[in-house]
Design a protein around this motif. Sequence first.
Motif, PDB file in Angstrom:
ATOM      1  N   SER A   1      88.093 -24.400-107.046  1.00 36.01           N
ATOM      2  CA  SER A   1      87.692 -23.029-107.372  1.00 36.01           C
ATOM      3  C   SER A   1      87.006 -22.930-108.730  1.00 36.01           C
ATOM      4  O   SER A   1      86.518 -21.867-109.102  1.00 36.01           O
ATOM      5  CB  SER A   1      88.913 -22.092-107.336  1.00 36.01           C
ATOM      6  OG  SER A   1      89.862 -22.465-108.312  1.00 36.01           O
TER       7      SER A   1
ATOM      8  N   LEU B   1      88.828 -20.625 -99.345  1.00 35.83           N
ATOM      9  CA  LEU B   1      87.871 -19.540 -99.542  1.00 35.83           C
ATOM     10  C   LEU B   1      88.533 -18.302-100.146  1.00 35.83           C
ATOM     11  O   LEU B   1      87.949 -17.625-101.001  1.00 35.83           O
ATOM     12  CB  LEU B   1      87.225 -19.181 -98.201  1.00 35.83           C
ATOM     13  CG  LEU B   1      86.231 -20.210 -97.658  1.00 35.83           C
ATOM     14  CD1 LEU B   1      85.894 -19.907 -96.200  1.00 35.83           C
ATOM     15  CD2 LEU B   1      84.967 -20.231 -98.500  1.00 35.83           C
ATOM     16  N   LYS B   2      89.743 -18.024 -99.719  1.00 41.30           N
ATOM     17  CA  LYS B   2      90.477 -16.886-100.261  1.00 41.30           C
ATOM     18  C   LYS B   2      90.768 -17.091-101.747  1.00 41.30           C
ATOM     19  O   LYS B   2      90.546 -16.190-102.575  1.00 41.30           O
ATOM     20  CB  LYS B   2      91.781 -16.694 -99.486  1.00 41.30           C
ATOM     21  CG  LYS B   2      92.612 -15.516 -99.949  1.00 41.30           C
ATOM     22  CD  LYS B   2      93.867 -15.395 -99.089  1.00 41.30           C
ATOM     23  CE  LYS B   2      94.748 -14.243 -99.567  1.00 41.30           C
ATOM     24  NZ  LYS B   2      95.979 -14.131 -98.744  1.00 41.30           N
TER      25      LYS B   2
ATOM     26  N   ILE C   1      80.493 -16.845 -99.124  1.00 43.34           N
ATOM     27  CA  ILE C   1      81.882 -16.961 -98.661  1.00 43.34           C
ATOM     28  C   ILE C   1      81.986 -16.581 -97.191  1.00 43.34           C
ATOM     29  O   ILE C   1      82.646 -17.273 -96.397  1.00 43.34           O
ATOM     30  CB  ILE C   1      82.802 -16.085 -99.532  1.00 43.34           C
ATOM     31  CG1 ILE C   1      82.905 -16.686-100.949  1.00 43.34           C
ATOM     32  CG2 ILE C   1      84.189 -15.955 -98.912  1.00 43.34           C
ATOM     33  CD1 ILE C   1      83.483 -15.755-101.969  1.00 43.34           C
TER      34      ILE C   1
ATOM     35  N   TYR D   1      77.797 -14.214-103.947  1.00 43.12           N
ATOM     36  CA  TYR D   1      79.084 -14.855-103.695  1.00 43.12           C
ATOM     37  C   TYR D   1      79.650 -14.422-102.344  1.00 43.12           C
ATOM     38  O   TYR D   1      80.147 -15.255-101.566  1.00 43.12           O
ATOM     39  CB  TYR D   1      80.078 -14.517-104.819  1.00 43.12           C
ATOM     40  CG  TYR D   1      80.025 -15.477-105.971  1.00 43.12           C
ATOM     41  CD1 TYR D   1      81.046 -16.388-106.199  1.00 43.12           C
ATOM     42  CD2 TYR D   1      78.949 -15.500-106.849  1.00 43.12           C
ATOM     43  CE1 TYR D   1      81.013 -17.284-107.255  1.00 43.12           C
ATOM     44  CE2 TYR D   1      78.898 -16.387-107.914  1.00 43.12           C
ATOM     45  CZ  TYR D   1      79.935 -17.279-108.108  1.00 43.12           C
ATOM     46  OH  TYR D   1      79.878 -18.166-109.155  1.00 43.12           O
TER      47      TYR D   1
ATOM     48  N   ILE E   1      79.057 -21.439-107.325  1.00 43.45           N
ATOM     49  CA  ILE E   1      79.010 -21.093-105.904  1.00 43.45           C
ATOM     50  C   ILE E   1      78.171 -22.058-105.066  1.00 43.45           C
ATOM     51  O   ILE E   1      78.572 -22.445-103.971  1.00 43.45           O
ATOM     52  CB  ILE E   1      78.512 -19.633-105.717  1.00 43.45           C
ATOM     53  CG1 ILE E   1      78.594 -19.214-104.244  1.00 43.45           C
ATOM     54  CG2 ILE E   1      77.117 -19.466-106.278  1.00 43.45           C
ATOM     55  CD1 ILE E   1      79.971 -19.172-103.694  1.00 43.45           C
TER      56      ILE E   1
ATOM     57  N   LYS F   1      79.741 -24.397-102.190  1.00 43.30           N
ATOM     58  CA  LYS F   1      79.275 -24.323-100.808  1.00 43.30           C
ATOM     59  C   LYS F   1      79.023 -25.714-100.239  1.00 43.30           C
ATOM     60  O   LYS F   1      79.450 -26.036 -99.123  1.00 43.30           O
ATOM     61  CB  LYS F   1      78.003 -23.480-100.744  1.00 43.30           C
ATOM     62  CG  LYS F   1      77.360 -23.419 -99.373  1.00 43.30           C
ATOM     63  CD  LYS F   1      76.079 -22.601 -99.429  1.00 43.30           C
ATOM     64  CE  LYS F   1      75.385 -22.573 -98.061  1.00 43.30           C
ATOM     65  NZ  LYS F   1      74.130 -21.781 -98.111  1.00 43.30           N
TER      66      LYS F   1
ATOM     67  N   TYR G   1      89.203 -19.053-103.844  1.00 44.22           N
ATOM     68  CA  TYR G   1      87.935 -19.041-104.581  1.00 44.22           C
ATOM     69  C   TYR G   1      87.439 -17.611-104.800  1.00 44.22           C
ATOM     70  O   TYR G   1      86.973 -17.256-105.888  1.00 44.22           O
ATOM     71  CB  TYR G   1      86.894 -19.842-103.814  1.00 44.22           C
ATOM     72  CG  TYR G   1      85.594 -20.037-104.560  1.00 44.22           C
ATOM     73  CD1 TYR G   1      85.484 -21.007-105.553  1.00 44.22           C
ATOM     74  CD2 TYR G   1      84.489 -19.249-104.272  1.00 44.22           C
ATOM     75  CE1 TYR G   1      84.292 -21.177-106.242  1.00 44.22           C
ATOM     76  CE2 TYR G   1      83.295 -19.415-104.961  1.00 44.22           C
ATOM     77  CZ  TYR G   1      83.200 -20.384-105.942  1.00 44.22           C
ATOM     78  OH  TYR G   1      82.029 -20.555-106.622  1.00 44.22           O
ATOM     79  N   THR G   2      87.557 -16.769-103.777  1.00 39.59           N
ATOM     80  CA  THR G   2      87.083 -15.390-103.869  1.00 39.59           C
ATOM     81  C   THR G   2      87.833 -14.617-104.935  1.00 39.59           C
ATOM     82  O   THR G   2      87.239 -13.926-105.771  1.00 39.59           O
ATOM     83  CB  THR G   2      87.235 -14.679-102.511  1.00 39.59           C
ATOM     84  OG1 THR G   2      86.529 -15.415-101.510  1.00 39.59           O
ATOM     85  CG2 THR G   2      86.674 -13.274-102.572  1.00 39.59           C
TER      86      THR G   2
END
Length: 612
Positions: free
Chosen positions: A218, A247-248, A278, A274, A222, A226, A250-251
């Motif tokens: 994380s 992904l959660k 995602i 972003y 971005i 990816k 990182y978001t």
Amino acid sequence: MKYMKLGSKPDSFQTIGNNIRFVETELATDIIVNVGDVKFYLHKFPLLSKSSHLKKLVAAISEESNDEIDISDIPGGPSAFEICAKFCYGMIVTLNAYNVVAARCAAEYLEMHESIDKGNLIYKIEVFLSSSIFRSWKDSIIALQTTKPLLPWSEDLKVVSHCIDSIASKASIDPSEVQWSYTYNRKKLSVENGIDSEWNGVRKQQVVPKDWWVEDLSELEINLYKRVLMAIKTKGKSHPRVIGEALKTYTYKKLPGFSKGIINNGDTVRYCIYLDTIIWLLPTENGSISCSFLLKLLKAKRLVDSGENCIKDLVKRIGRQLHEASVSDLLIPSSEGDDMIFDVDTVLDIVEEFLMQEQGSGRMSPETSEELQEVRSPVSVSASSKVIVGNLVDRYLVEASKDPKLPLSKFIKLAEMVSSSSRPVHDGLYRAIDMYLKEHQDLTKTDKKKICSLIDIKKLTPDTCMHAVQNDLLPLRLVIQILFLEQMRQQSSSSAGDPDPPGIARSLLPREYGASYRSSKSAATTNTDDYWDAGDLSSMKYMNLVGRGGTKKVENGKVKSLMPKKLLSKLWSNKGKNGENSSSDTSESPGGSMNPEELKSTPSRNTMNSVL
């Protein structure tokens, strides 16, 4: 962290201010190298013996230039050139994950190959990268983070791809083979695994979770993130739920206001980039992403951009697992310019997607009507999931009904999407309708009839029936239907040997029998025509069933001057006295009470001719 020391001579580089650097030796410098706004006063021999590029530049300078060359376009800038210069002088220089990529790119720019000198800088850096950096989890991540300002050099030299492959390979191995020296410190590991680090004084070996690599990655920007995640997915050894968790994590880390639907510092462009990335990376497998997170993505996407394709994709994903959602998740704010508080249309689309799972229907694109754009296979949706969604819709309607701008048509459309089998009890729907009537008191009696027709009174619990008969917002017709149903239930209970009337019937008994009359603030009002459909002959049928004592007269099939309060108290009067379910066929006396002789001669109505 891995490192490598090159050279053996002490470092004799000196600095004057911020813009001048020189080598402190007895020999005078004979070349000036400009790197940006920094001037390096150096000696030709050590530099030219290891750099083909510098040799070419020195050969091309004229006498007027005073042996001054410019290499401001060198990747890594002054700091990277200084590493290369120290190597040329044989001074001690330390390479690590933070500076090795810049040094590699600068060495390539200076053409420090083996062809000009054995054991040159490019060769030594390559050995260090392959033997140390790419074998270390943490160092690979750090090195990858340093590659962005060095593009396109770092890309052309395959440093970026080597770092990504190294990271993806390590993230894809069996967790039992992971050594914690690869990762950053995770102090909460014991708590996360639900275990204590010690047992009876003996330290236990910590179990590495499947998502051990999630937090470490994380930190990446971005575009690099990816590419790394795509490489991990390509390996095919990480479970989709782990990808979803990555992904959660990182978001939430990269978009601090995400959970609250806030764009920090108004950085809409970055936020949108972003989110798009995602959403594009989301695994397609059902259950890999929580429904709550998908709905937060949908809210955020609508906040920064109205890209229809992206939103449609999210709506489909959410619809497939709607039974996991909560009401707060579904409260999607309306778009700017919309009068309503909540975006009910999107919720309608989501519920429709949920219902379409078992239909297996494809959608035809209007632009290419001859081609089927999507083919679906029927999916088995459990009965429990349907009931959960039905309950969810009812609770959502309660919250949405608080919006005074919510059209009745949308309320009814959403309520009707829930099938009868998915709504075994109508208490939740009743609460939603009650809330809508409170917030929309300007409804016509026709509209009230429409919305109340959604309720199946046979599916209301006794407590809800109690509330309904005291609700002065409901049409009187519905109240009488509820009372009639309770009368039938009472009759069935009495015939089954139960001496006590059930539920609402008991609550409407006279005070001397332990119950109370209906509150003066009842569903009935003095202005009966506001609640009663005068042209509905079925209403007369109900009045005849419960007794004619509640009406003054009937003209042309229309009820006039109804007296509901006395009617409601009479519905159970004989039951309280005789233990039977009966009602009077006689007219009301002027004084408002029944003649005892007439009461005795009143025929019993234990047998009803119709039920609702």
